[in-house]
Design an enzyme around this catalytic site. Sequence first.
Site, short mmCIF file in Angstrom:
data_model
loop_
_atom_site.label_atom_id
_atom_site.label_comp_id
_atom_site.label_asym_id
_atom_site.label_seq_id
_atom_site.Cartn_x
_atom_site.Cartn_y
_atom_site.Cartn_z
N LEU A 60 -0.10 9.48 -3.06
CA LEU A 60 -0.14 8.17 -2.40
C LEU A 60 -0.82 7.13 -3.31
O LEU A 60 -2.00 6.83 -3.14
CB LEU A 60 -0.89 8.32 -1.06
CG LEU A 60 -0.60 7.29 0.02
CD1 LEU A 60 -1.11 7.78 1.36
CD2 LEU A 60 -1.18 5.93 -0.28
N GLU A 75 0.65 3.64 -5.36
CA GLU A 75 1.83 2.86 -5.75
C GLU A 75 1.84 2.54 -7.25
O GLU A 75 2.90 2.50 -7.87
CB GLU A 75 1.91 1.57 -4.92
CG GLU A 75 2.41 1.77 -3.49
CD GLU A 75 1.45 2.49 -2.57
OE1 GLU A 75 0.24 2.60 -2.91
OE2 GLU A 75 1.88 2.96 -1.50
N GLN A 94 7.15 2.59 -0.22
CA GLN A 94 7.46 2.80 1.20
C GLN A 94 7.59 1.49 1.99
O GLN A 94 8.52 1.29 2.74
CB GLN A 94 6.38 3.68 1.79
CG GLN A 94 6.86 4.66 2.80
CD GLN A 94 5.90 5.82 2.96
OE1 GLN A 94 4.77 5.64 3.42
NE2 GLN A 94 6.34 7.01 2.59
N PHE A 95 6.61 0.63 1.83
CA PHE A 95 6.64 -0.70 2.45
C PHE A 95 6.24 -1.70 1.37
O PHE A 95 5.28 -1.45 0.64
CB PHE A 95 5.63 -0.80 3.60
CG PHE A 95 5.96 0.08 4.78
CD1 PHE A 95 6.67 -0.43 5.86
CD2 PHE A 95 5.56 1.40 4.80
CE1 PHE A 95 6.99 0.39 6.94
CE2 PHE A 95 5.87 2.22 5.88
CZ PHE A 95 6.59 1.72 6.96
N ASP A 151 4.60 -4.26 1.35
CA ASP A 151 3.19 -4.68 1.42
C ASP A 151 2.31 -3.84 0.49
O ASP A 151 1.30 -4.32 -0.01
CB ASP A 151 2.66 -4.50 2.85
CG ASP A 151 3.56 -5.17 3.87
OD1 ASP A 151 3.12 -6.14 4.51
OD2 ASP A 151 4.73 -4.74 4.02
N HIS A 157 3.31 -3.85 7.30
CA HIS A 157 4.66 -3.27 7.41
C HIS A 157 5.76 -4.30 7.56
O HIS A 157 6.89 -3.94 7.89
CB HIS A 157 4.75 -2.34 8.62
CG HIS A 157 3.74 -1.26 8.63
ND1 HIS A 157 2.54 -1.37 9.29
CD2 HIS A 157 3.73 -0.04 8.02
CE1 HIS A 157 1.84 -0.27 9.12
NE2 HIS A 157 2.53 0.54 8.35
#
Length: 698
Positions: A399, A401, A424-425, A427, A481
């Site tokens: 996890l 980014e 994933q998102f 943001d 999100h």
Amino acid sequence: MTVNIQDIESDTLATSLDVMALYRTMLTARVMNDLLKTRKTQGKYPFYIGCAGHESMAAVIAALNETDWLALYYRDLAAWLQRTGDTYGPLREAYSRVTGPMNAGRNMPAHYSGRALRILPGVSEVAGLCPFAGGVGFSIQRERSDELVLCSTGDGGVATNDFNVLFRQASVHQLPVLMVVEDNSWAITMSGGQWAGSLVEWSRAGGVYAEEVDGSNVIATYESACRLVQHIRSGKGPALMHLRVGLLDAHSSSTDIKSYRKKEEIELTVATKDPVQNFGRWLIENGSLQESDIARMRKEIRADLERIEKEILLEPVPTADRVMNHQINVPIWQENTPRGALRPLTMLGAINEALVELAQRDPDFFVYGQDVGSPKGGVFGATASLVKQHPQQVISSPLNEQMIIGIVSGASMRAGKARCAEIQFVDYHQSATQTIRLAARFPYQTYGDWNSPLLIRTKSGSGGGGPISSSSAAGGGAFGHSNAGEQWFTNVPGLITVCPSTPFDAKGLLLESARAQSPVMFLERGRLYRSEPPKDAEGTAIQVMADYWHVPDGYYTLPLGKARRLRIGDGPVQVAIIAWGTMVLEACTAAANMVKHVDGAIEIVDLRTLIPFDQKAITAAVKEASRVIVVTEEIDLTSFGRHIHSWIVQNCFYDLDATPVLLSALAAPAAPYSTAEETAFYPSAATIETSIEDLLVE
Ligand SMILES: Cc1ncc(C[n+]2csc(CCOP(=O)(O)OP(=O)(O)O)c2C)c(N)n1
């Protein structure tokens, strides 16, 4: 004369060191350092940063193969010379000559780079290259090559997120990475304080074999480098060298050494930690050299460099007309009419298919991101087909980014072809911002020597993947999100940003994006993942859009930078709406409702690619309609929508009959979770309808 150090760790280490050649390289680095420093003082160019004290890096490079990759930092002149033997290059860069092999005079000196030489493009952001080096290591490992990647940084660099990302990449995946920390105990004026305890113990505890070595002792440095390289090549995982050196000069030509270092400390450092001097003494003690030889060599080298300097001064300097060269690499589209059978498909299905196509066409292509390798295929299921059909080509990441972007970008640079990151998102891309920006900069910075293929897919905007319900509930994504995202990417020079609105476009544009040699940020709207085509108020599907919910089987591409012009209604166009992603569907719904009441048609320009955007399509649509609305899901604070709006004002002013309208989300941090507030936050078909009405009476 050579020193045979074969029996250091194992008998497979068939390395012998030509100490005289190594000494000459180090001495050349020092003499060049002194020459460059003097020339800067004489005002010949604006900046110089030195290598004095760090020359033993040449011994580390001597322990590598020419096929190994390097990510160097600005004190690595000796490393550059050891790898390349190019004495012209550093002078060319200092004097900003177009012949500069690193950046063609475009970057400050001491930013070592060279694609053919396998030297990653050096950056000023301390340790900024580290995540890319991890990506190179990742791809070496995937391809079972016996190469490795060396990444060097200073002691200050160890404190950066970037270095820690590299450490994690290397340790989690046990990559063939040699991290070298050139610890001169200074980070500009700060001494120490970059980590707690022992770097070697910290490293070993984290799964990385490490050694501390006295960098003023060249033979010890070489021996340690050989051990660490042997460790990596025998498949035991990454290694770290804590190389203790002395900084013999000021931080750079912009720093006054006396303002922060004590005279005694400088004198002691110079007396004890000079690797060139120590190595020279060692060679004298061993009978290989005499004092007079060293003085003669120095003189020869200086004369040679001055001769080279004279030659270089006759070479061309950059001219103003090239300032936009290599700013972005958009692939030239090749006409390829989709031939596969058309099937109804969601956008998510189309994305799944595109990724499988890419994996089938290139066995080294992979997708890397959080949860992407699970049978679920990531949290939205975009890689589910890939997991089923090509499980080796879809890898779940930790996890982090920045780690994801670094792995994929470095691997893509090594291959010269895009591999795919999933964020994933959108943001959460924020920890990787610097890495994305650097990736986008490489082609420009290196004047096209390095390309930067990198495909980043991410869920963006409202909606969590459920069906679109003509303009109401936006999914409750709230903070973290639901950001649109384009405001973050469309202002990065060198970055292509794509945002499809239909399944047909999503597949064709994703396949084309994988051909790009500049990074592509591919914004997938959560609300469109499983959306049906847009409908009017009576629930009738809008035909001009519905066709694009049929997706051809197999491989096809759509051009980047080309908008789609959709006309709803008959007769002369009354209003043009510029939109992308989800807002295209909202605009279609609004247009379909409005053309029932007004004479004429409404045109929607679906940008599809946001940067570079289709200026011709916008200009033509505005010319025809004379009234324009730009609608964006972003919040109204320096957004991409504002940029398009401003561009229209500046470029289409005389074609306008009314003030152009910008519709956007509200200038709050994000869409609130509760339905009423969330609905009020986003523009919708209803907002657009009101705006059309207002425009038509103006
Ligand atoms: C991310 C980042 N922060 C700050 C700077 C400004 N800066 C340039 S060099 C430097 C010190 C680096 O120290 P270290 O890594 O120990 O290398 P040294 O110069 O001592 O060899 C700093 C703070 C920068 N270039 N990048």
